[in-house]
Design an enzyme around this catalytic site. Structure first.
Site, mmCIF file in Angstrom:
data_model
loop_
_atom_site.group_PDB
_atom_site.id
_atom_site.type_symbol
_atom_site.label_atom_id
_atom_site.label_comp_id
_atom_site.label_asym_id
_atom_site.label_seq_id
_atom_site.Cartn_x
_atom_site.Cartn_y
_atom_site.Cartn_z
ATOM 1 N N TYR A 129 -44.457 15.575 11.615
ATOM 2 C CA TYR A 129 -43.552 15.678 12.757
ATOM 3 C C TYR A 129 -42.468 14.625 12.588
ATOM 4 C CZ TYR A 129 -41.866 16.361 17.475
ATOM 5 O OH TYR A 129 -41.069 16.673 18.559
ATOM 6 N N GLN A 190 -45.402 21.849 21.345
ATOM 7 C CA GLN A 190 -45.538 23.204 20.811
ATOM 8 C C GLN A 190 -45.492 23.213 19.287
ATOM 9 O OE1 GLN A 190 -43.220 22.096 22.893
ATOM 10 N NE2 GLN A 190 -41.148 22.770 22.344
ATOM 11 N N ASN A 213 -42.876 11.451 20.939
ATOM 12 C CA ASN A 213 -42.981 10.921 22.299
ATOM 13 C C ASN A 213 -44.396 11.103 22.844
ATOM 14 O OD1 ASN A 213 -43.197 13.629 23.010
ATOM 15 N ND2 ASN A 213 -41.102 13.789 23.762
ATOM 16 N N SER A 236 -44.080 0.470 20.021
ATOM 17 C CA SER A 236 -44.064 -0.490 18.918
ATOM 18 C C SER A 236 -44.216 -1.917 19.434
ATOM 19 C CB SER A 236 -42.759 -0.339 18.138
ATOM 20 O OG SER A 236 -42.774 -1.132 16.976
ATOM 21 N N HIS A 261 -36.296 -0.509 20.064
ATOM 22 C CA HIS A 261 -36.891 0.814 19.887
ATOM 23 C C HIS A 261 -37.014 1.563 21.210
ATOM 24 C CE1 HIS A 261 -37.863 1.442 15.738
ATOM 25 N NE2 HIS A 261 -38.483 0.277 15.617
ATOM 26 N N HIS A 327 -47.189 -5.265 14.010
ATOM 27 C CA HIS A 327 -46.472 -6.075 13.017
ATOM 28 C C HIS A 327 -46.722 -7.547 13.315
ATOM 29 C CE1 HIS A 327 -43.819 -2.459 13.718
ATOM 30 N NE2 HIS A 327 -44.044 -2.344 12.420
ATOM 31 N N GLU A 414 -90.155 13.148 10.694
ATOM 32 C CA GLU A 414 -89.107 13.569 11.625
ATOM 33 C C GLU A 414 -89.389 14.932 12.243
ATOM 34 O OE1 GLU A 414 -85.285 13.325 9.754
ATOM 35 O OE2 GLU A 414 -85.220 11.140 9.898
ATOM 36 N N HIS A 419 -87.688 21.117 5.771
ATOM 37 C CA HIS A 419 -87.131 20.127 4.867
ATOM 38 C C HIS A 419 -88.200 19.663 3.875
ATOM 39 C CE1 HIS A 419 -83.780 19.902 7.673
ATOM 40 N NE2 HIS A 419 -83.174 18.983 6.915
#
Length: 434
Positions: A129, A190, A213, A236, A261, A327, A414, A419
């Site tokens: 995106y 979408q 966003n 950020s 930003h 950062h 178990e 098994h």
């Protein structure tokens, strides 16, 4: 802007409040995103076309669903030569850094005679995106697309909103340079839904990455499990640890590099000099008046900025760990000494001449990083986000005889008799043959 000192009587309480403050979008978009995803799944391309008309103000039937790769190549060739050189440098360094992240397969025989190992393979298809309109960042495109291609992803599809049908040519140029295979003119929740479930001509992918966003972030959260995602990122943030030997103008610019930003970004300075703290605050104020992004940066600085005075810079390290910032910039003579004390940060910038902004573009490490204290448990985007590991093992009769009895015992304990039987039958056969 918050001004704190570890000498303040209420420091612990106020710092904790700052750490725990949530800066994500306050509106609850989950219900709206869920409705959009359901609509895309039910209506496919019709939903995408209608939502594009509604939010981006153009008709996909007229502007075209996809952007031709030839148009991306033409945008690259049409770039100003100096800009093209800069973009090439960024792509080259990002690719070189991420090529070193490719994991090695393993294949070995242990003492019991069991063949063991793991094989790494890329996902078949990935979607990225790329924001459009106000936030059109070709650098983010490179940071998402190049690791996918280094991983060996066969099909890389890009979705991006094109408000009023227009797109930043630098984004197209970056798509060409990174080797994006498909560019679709759809955005928002979408677009994420289309990548996850498929919608007509847009085939589904296996992994979805990229910034967006609150609606895009929530859409990625909701489709996780159907596809893999990089992370659900929030606003950020930057933390700078600096002594008084720094130029206050430099540090002020570093703090504002994130504040510009968005109004909900966070910029924090730790210093051991109160006078330097005031000089940085003055420099921030002076620079705010010169920035084209000054209104946004001022809102972020006044709401979420902080300058914290500590006794020694080493005292800042446990506080940094509590913030676990996206950062961390260590503007000191011996950054390694502080770096060794820090456990939680998305990316660390070492020394006075390593501003965070260099990492956003051309340094090489990925700038898609965990925010909102998620660096406590998460890492930045890497080649591994586009790959998966398949383990394998192989036993012969001797190895089965070595490991089988313990397996039967544990399976019976178990309460899983099938098994146990699947191993015991082979052990019995081996004994009979012996």
């Amino acid at each position: 802007m918050i001004h704190l000192s570890t000498h303040d009587d209420d420091f612990a309480e106020r710092f904790t409040s700052m750490v725990e403050a949530r800066r994500e979008a306050s509106s609850d978009v989950a219900e709206g995103v869920a409705a959009i995803i359901a609509r895309v799944r039910a209506e496919g391309e019709d939903a995408l076309a209608d939502l594009t008309r509604q939010f981006d103000r153009h008709d996909l039937a007229e502007t075209g669903w996809a952007i031709d790769p030839a148009d991306c190549a033409a945008a690259y060739e049409a770039l100003d030569p100096d800009l093209r050189i800069a973009l090439d440098l960024a792509a080259t360094r990002i690719r070189a850094y991420h090529e070193r992240q490719r994991p090695a397969d393993t294949d070995y025989m242990d003492d019991a005679g069991v063949r063991l190992g793991a094989r790494w393979t890329a996902v078949d298809a990935a979607g990225i995106y790329v924001p459009g309109g106000r936030a059109a960042y070709p650098s983010s495109l490179l940071m998402n697309a190049i690791p996918a291609k280094v991983a060996g992803v066969g099909r890389l599809a890009m979705v991006t909103p094109t408000p009023d049908g227009t797109i930043n040519p630098l984004v197209l140029a970056a798509a060409h340079l990174a080797g994006v295979d498909e560019v679709w003119r759809v955005g928002g929740a979408q677009a994420v839904a289309a990548l996850a479930y498929g919608a007509g001509r847009i085939a589904p992918v296996d992994v979805v990455t990229g910034p967006g966003n609150a609606w895009v972030a929530e859409a990625k959260r909701q489709v996780y499990g159907v596809v893999g995602i990089d992370m659900v990122a929030g606003p950020s943030e930057i933390v700078v640890v600096a002594d008084a030997k720094n130029d206050p103008d430099w540090i002020a610019a570093d703090l504002l590099s994130q504040a510009e930003h968005d109004t909900v970004t966070q910029s924090i300075l730790f210093t051991d000099d109160d006078d330097f703290a005031h000089r940085v605050a003055d420099a921030v104020e002076a620079q705010l008046g010169t920035l084209a992004t000054g209104a946004v940066a001022r809102a972020a600085w006044e709401a979420n900025g902080a300058i914290i005075v500590v006794e020694t810079l080493a005292d800042a390290c446990p506080l940094v760990d509590r913030l676990a910032p996206e950062h961390l910039q260590l503007a000191v003579d011996d950054p390694q000494g502080l770096f060794d004390r820090v456990r939680h940060a998305g990316s660390v910038f070492l020394g006075r001449h390593t501003p965070e902004a260099i990492g956003d573009y051309v340094a090489g490490p990925n700038h898609v990083l965990p925010t909102g204290r998620r660096a406590r448990f998460a890492s930045g985007l890497s080649v591994l986000d586009f790959m998966k590991r398949t383990s394998f093992l192989g036993l012969d009769e001797t190895a089965l005889a070595e490991l089988g009895p313990a397996t039967v015992k544990l399976a019976e304990a178990e309460g899983l008799p099938a098994h146990a039987r699947s191993v015991a039958l082979r052990l019995r056969l081996n004994r009979q043959e012996g």
